[in-house]
Design a protein around this motif. Sequence first.
Motif, mmCIF file in Angstrom:
data_model
loop_
_atom_site.group_PDB
_atom_site.id
_atom_site.type_symbol
_atom_site.label_atom_id
_atom_site.label_comp_id
_atom_site.label_asym_id
_atom_site.label_seq_id
_atom_site.Cartn_x
_atom_site.Cartn_y
_atom_site.Cartn_z
ATOM 1 N N LEU A 157 0.993 -1.397 -0.244
ATOM 2 C CA LEU A 157 0.595 -0.387 -0.073
ATOM 3 C C LEU A 157 0.775 1.131 -0.346
ATOM 4 C CD1 LEU A 157 -2.625 1.176 0.187
ATOM 5 C CD2 LEU A 157 -2.753 1.066 2.445
ATOM 6 N N THR A 158 2.494 0.849 0.397
ATOM 7 C CA THR A 158 3.316 2.371 1.069
ATOM 8 C C THR A 158 3.379 2.496 -0.602
ATOM 9 O OG1 THR A 158 3.077 2.237 3.286
ATOM 10 C CG2 THR A 158 4.641 3.010 1.923
ATOM 11 N N GLY A 159 3.820 1.208 -1.131
ATOM 12 C CA GLY A 159 3.971 1.800 -2.260
ATOM 13 C C GLY A 159 3.395 1.905 -3.522
ATOM 14 N N VAL A 160 2.179 1.468 -3.310
ATOM 15 C CA VAL A 160 1.391 2.473 -4.468
ATOM 16 C C VAL A 160 1.129 3.863 -4.333
ATOM 17 C CG1 VAL A 160 -0.556 2.371 -5.288
ATOM 18 C CG2 VAL A 160 0.275 -0.020 -5.315
ATOM 19 N N VAL A 161 0.938 4.023 -2.594
ATOM 20 C CA VAL A 161 0.153 5.663 -2.715
ATOM 21 C C VAL A 161 1.696 6.497 -2.617
ATOM 22 C CG1 VAL A 161 -0.425 7.068 -0.982
ATOM 23 C CG2 VAL A 161 -1.775 4.664 -1.257
ATOM 24 N N VAL A 162 2.688 6.008 -2.490
ATOM 25 C CA VAL A 162 3.968 7.116 -1.747
ATOM 26 C C VAL A 162 5.076 6.942 -2.875
ATOM 27 C CG1 VAL A 162 5.864 7.900 -0.238
ATOM 28 C CG2 VAL A 162 3.691 6.925 0.516
ATOM 29 N N GLY A 163 5.147 5.756 -3.330
ATOM 30 C CA GLY A 163 5.747 5.668 -4.255
ATOM 31 C C GLY A 163 4.782 6.386 -6.095
ATOM 32 N N ILE A 164 4.548 4.926 -6.285
ATOM 33 C CA ILE A 164 4.299 4.922 -7.589
ATOM 34 C C ILE A 164 2.847 6.416 -7.770
ATOM 35 C CG2 ILE A 164 2.599 3.436 -9.594
ATOM 36 C CD1 ILE A 164 3.873 1.547 -8.527
ATOM 37 N N LEU A 165 2.243 6.943 -6.770
ATOM 38 C CA LEU A 165 0.892 7.997 -7.558
ATOM 39 C C LEU A 165 2.056 9.108 -7.052
ATOM 40 C CD1 LEU A 165 -2.227 7.233 -5.227
ATOM 41 C CD2 LEU A 165 -1.059 6.112 -7.924
ATOM 42 N N LEU A 166 3.067 9.300 -6.644
ATOM 43 C CA LEU A 166 4.509 10.560 -5.645
ATOM 44 C C LEU A 166 5.158 10.843 -7.541
ATOM 45 C CD1 LEU A 166 3.942 12.664 -4.478
ATOM 46 C CD2 LEU A 166 6.319 11.888 -3.190
ATOM 47 N N GLY A 167 4.878 9.202 -7.801
ATOM 48 C CA GLY A 167 6.127 9.575 -9.174
ATOM 49 C C GLY A 167 5.166 10.183 -10.280
ATOM 50 N N LEU A 209 13.993 12.818 -9.962
ATOM 51 C CA LEU A 209 13.498 12.135 -8.911
ATOM 52 C C LEU A 209 12.377 11.258 -9.340
ATOM 53 C CD1 LEU A 209 13.255 12.595 -5.848
ATOM 54 C CD2 LEU A 209 11.955 14.356 -6.135
ATOM 55 N N ALA A 210 11.629 11.843 -10.536
ATOM 56 C CA ALA A 210 10.495 11.199 -10.614
ATOM 57 C C ALA A 210 10.406 9.306 -10.806
ATOM 58 C CB ALA A 210 9.189 11.637 -11.703
ATOM 59 N N LEU A 211 11.551 9.612 -11.488
ATOM 60 C CA LEU A 211 11.676 7.808 -11.837
ATOM 61 C C LEU A 211 12.037 6.898 -10.822
ATOM 62 C CD1 LEU A 211 13.802 7.818 -15.293
ATOM 63 C CD2 LEU A 211 11.363 7.495 -14.932
ATOM 64 N N ALA A 212 12.934 7.964 -9.594
ATOM 65 C CA ALA A 212 13.300 7.391 -8.262
ATOM 66 C C ALA A 212 12.117 7.287 -7.368
ATOM 67 C CB ALA A 212 14.283 8.480 -7.317
ATOM 68 N N PHE A 213 10.944 7.733 -7.583
ATOM 69 C CA PHE A 213 10.229 7.128 -6.618
ATOM 70 C C PHE A 213 8.893 6.200 -7.106
ATOM 71 C CE2 PHE A 213 9.382 11.500 -5.009
ATOM 72 C CZ PHE A 213 9.883 11.575 -3.602
ATOM 73 N N ILE A 214 9.070 6.398 -8.903
ATOM 74 C CA ILE A 214 8.705 4.960 -9.054
ATOM 75 C C ILE A 214 9.150 3.353 -9.060
ATOM 76 C CG2 ILE A 214 7.800 4.315 -11.075
ATOM 77 C CD1 ILE A 214 7.089 7.254 -12.493
ATOM 78 N N GLY A 215 10.534 3.675 -9.120
ATOM 79 C CA GLY A 215 11.125 2.593 -8.845
ATOM 80 C C GLY A 215 11.044 1.990 -7.815
ATOM 81 N N LEU A 244 8.751 -1.481 -3.238
ATOM 82 C CA LEU A 244 7.809 -1.613 -2.470
ATOM 83 C C LEU A 244 6.623 -2.418 -2.672
ATOM 84 C CD1 LEU A 244 7.962 1.546 -0.467
ATOM 85 C CD2 LEU A 244 9.233 -0.136 -0.104
ATOM 86 N N VAL A 245 5.977 -2.068 -3.748
ATOM 87 C CA VAL A 245 5.359 -3.510 -3.940
ATOM 88 C C VAL A 245 5.070 -4.530 -4.396
ATOM 89 C CG1 VAL A 245 3.415 -3.722 -6.402
ATOM 90 C CG2 VAL A 245 3.420 -1.783 -5.161
ATOM 91 N N MET A 246 6.258 -5.355 -5.292
ATOM 92 C CA MET A 246 7.403 -6.234 -5.581
ATOM 93 C C MET A 246 7.851 -7.017 -4.343
ATOM 94 S SD MET A 246 8.160 -6.083 -9.103
ATOM 95 C CE MET A 246 7.175 -7.176 -10.081
ATOM 96 N N LYS A 247 8.096 -6.185 -3.181
ATOM 97 C CA LYS A 247 8.187 -6.966 -1.826
ATOM 98 C C LYS A 247 10.092 -6.886 -2.047
ATOM 99 C CE LYS A 247 4.141 -8.259 0.456
ATOM 100 N NZ LYS A 247 3.752 -9.295 1.502
ATOM 101 N N MET A 248 10.811 -6.004 -2.973
ATOM 102 C CA MET A 248 11.679 -6.602 -3.240
ATOM 103 C C MET A 248 12.894 -5.150 -2.015
ATOM 104 S SD MET A 248 11.675 -6.622 -7.177
ATOM 105 C CE MET A 248 13.463 -5.968 -8.142
ATOM 106 N N TYR A 249 12.428 -4.728 -1.741
ATOM 107 C CA TYR A 249 13.249 -3.977 -0.892
ATOM 108 C C TYR A 249 13.039 -3.913 0.589
ATOM 109 C CZ TYR A 249 14.251 1.117 0.408
ATOM 110 O OH TYR A 249 15.107 2.476 1.100
#
Length: 67
Positions: free
Chosen positions: A5-15, A51-57, A62-67
């Motif tokens: 959920l954090t990966g989708v909200v913070v990472g991808i949407l912010l990117g 920065l956007a590409l870093a957020f998306i990455g 986080l979504v794939m639980k690789m981090y």
Amino acid sequence: MMEQLTGVVVGILLGIWEIYAVYKAFKDTKQRGNKNTSTFLPLALWSGVVLALAFIGIGIALVMKMY
């Protein structure tokens, strides 16, 4: 589940929002830019894209639980 959920909200949407903001700033500068436009604007736009590409990455990791 919380990491995903954090990966989708913070990472991808912010990117995605960051890419939109960079596009909007670029479009506005093309239309209204003049000799008073900052010479550092291309650097600011480029760093916004990076920065956007870093957020998306990070979001995808986080979504794939690789981090």
